[in-house]
Design an enzyme around this catalytic site. Structure first.
Site: not given
Ligand code: PA5
Length: 298
Positions: A185, A201, A294
Site C-alpha cells: 500500500e 515443506h 470499493k
C-alpha cells in the site's frame, strides 16, 4: 469502554480487513500467549464459521466503519445471537452499533486505516484487558524511534529493485502480514511472504529456480521466544539462502518483552515501506486501487 470479561464466552472472533484486520491477528496472538484457553479466530470474510453462535464474542474492527465484509460479519453475528463489540472512527459500523445497542469504541477520525494501527490496537487490547501491554509498546517505540527510522532507510535501499520476500516464524507471522500490506500500500510494490515451519515443506523447493530467486531479496524475521526447533529452522533457511549466493537480512526486534520486540519489528516494516515508496517515487498515502474496487462494489 470497560474491559470485556472473557470467562463467559466459548470463543472469540476478531473480524476486520486490511489495516484494521491485523489488529485482530495481533490481539489473538497476545491472548493465546496469556493463556486464554478459548478459541480465538480471525475472520477476514463476509461469513462467520458455523461454530460462531450464542456464547461467542465477536470483535469487529473497521477504521472507516464502512468495510462491507466486516459489516456483513457483524450482521451475521447479531442474527446468530453472539455478543458483538465494534471499533471504528464512525461510518456504518457505528450506526449498526447504535441500531442494535452494541458497545462501540469511537476512534479519532482523519487517518488512513493503516496509519491508525496504534489507535485501533490500543482500543482492542484495552477491551481485552491488555491496556498495559499497549502502553508499554508505545513507550518502547518512542524510545527507539530514531534508531528504527535510520535502519528502515538502509533496508529500503537494499530492497529497491527486488521483489521483497518476507520469511517469518509463528511468533513473527503477524509482522510478515503487516510488512506485505505496508509494502503493497505505501510502496505500491508486490511483496511475497511465507511462514516457517510450513515453508520448509514447499516454498524451499521453489528456490531451485535461479532466474526467479535472483529477482528477490529475502527478509528473515524471528523472535528469540520462538520454539527451539523453529530457531534451528531459521538458521537452516539462512544457510540454504547463503549457499545459493543470496544475502538474507535477518531481523529480530529489540526489546526485553516479546510485545516490545514485535512492536519494534512492525514499526521497522512501516518505515521500510515508507522509504521504499520514496525511493520508487510514489506518494505513500493514496491507495487508488483499493478505493476504486470499493467504489465498484458500492
Ligand atoms: O489500509 C487500508 O486502507 C486498507 O487495508 C483498509 O484498512 C481496508 O480496506 C479496510 O478498511 P477499513 O480499515 O476502513 O475497514
Amino acid at each position: 469502554m470497560e474491559v470485556v470479561e472473557l470467562s463467559p464466552y466459548r470463543g472469540i472472533v476478531f473480524t476486520g480487513m486490511g489495516g484494521s484486520g491485523i489488529v485482530g491477528e495481533i490481539t489473538a496472538m497476545f491472548l493465546e500467549r496469556r493463556g486464554v484457553d478459548i478459541p480465538t479466530l480471525v475472520v477476514k470474510d463476509y461469513r462467520l464459521p458455523p461454530c460462531v453462535k450464542e456464547g461467542w464474542l465477536v470483535v469487529a474492527v473497521s477504521y472507516s466503519g464502512n468495510t462491507e465484509e466486516t459489516l456483513s460479519a457483524v450482521e451475521e453475528a447479531v442474527r446468530r445471537g453472539s455478543t458483538v463489540v465494534s471499533v471504528s472512527s464512525g461510518g456504518k459500523l457505528k450506526n449498526v452499533a447504535l441500531q442494535y445497542n452494541l458497545p462501540h469504541v469511537d476512534l479519532p477520525q482523519g487517518f488512513a486505516p493503516r496509519y491508525a494501527l496504534g489507535y485501533m490496537l490500543s482500543a482492542v487490547l484495552s477491551l481485552m484487558g491488555m491496556g498495559d501491554i499497549s502502553q508499554k509498546m508505545g513507550e518502547h517505540l518512542a524510545s527507539y524511534s530514531s534508531v528504527i527510522k535510520e535502519k528502515a532507510k538502509e533496508l529500503a535501499q537494499r530492497l529497491k529493485n527486488y521483489l521483497p520476500v518476507v520469511y517469518a516464524t509463528p511468533l513473527t507471522g503477524v509482522c510478515a502480514v503487516r510488512y506485505k500490506a505496508q509494502i503493497n500500500e505505501n510502496a505500491k510494490t508486490l511483496c511475497h511472504t511465507a511462514l516457517l515451519p510450513e515453508l520448509h515443506h514447499n516454498e524451499i523447493v521453489g528456490l531451485d529456480n535461479y532466474l526467479t530467486r535472483q529477482m528477490c531479496h529475502f527478509l528473515l524475521l524471528y523472535d528469540r521466544e520462538d520454539h527451539p526447533r523453529i530457531l534451528r529452522r531459521v538458521q537452516i533457511t539462512r544457510d540454504i539462502l547463503q549457499e545459493m549466493g543470496l544475502v538474507p537480512i535477518e531481523l529480530e526486534g529489540e526489546g526485553e518483552s516479546f510485545e516490545e520486540r514485535l512492536a519494534y519489528l512492525i514499526y521497522l516494516g512501516d518505515w521500510l515501506s515508507y522509504h521504499l515508496a520514496v525511493l520508487y517515487g510514489f506518494d505513500p498515502l493514496p491507495v487508488k486501487s483499493i478505493d476504486r474496487i470499493k467504489g465498484m462494489l458500492s
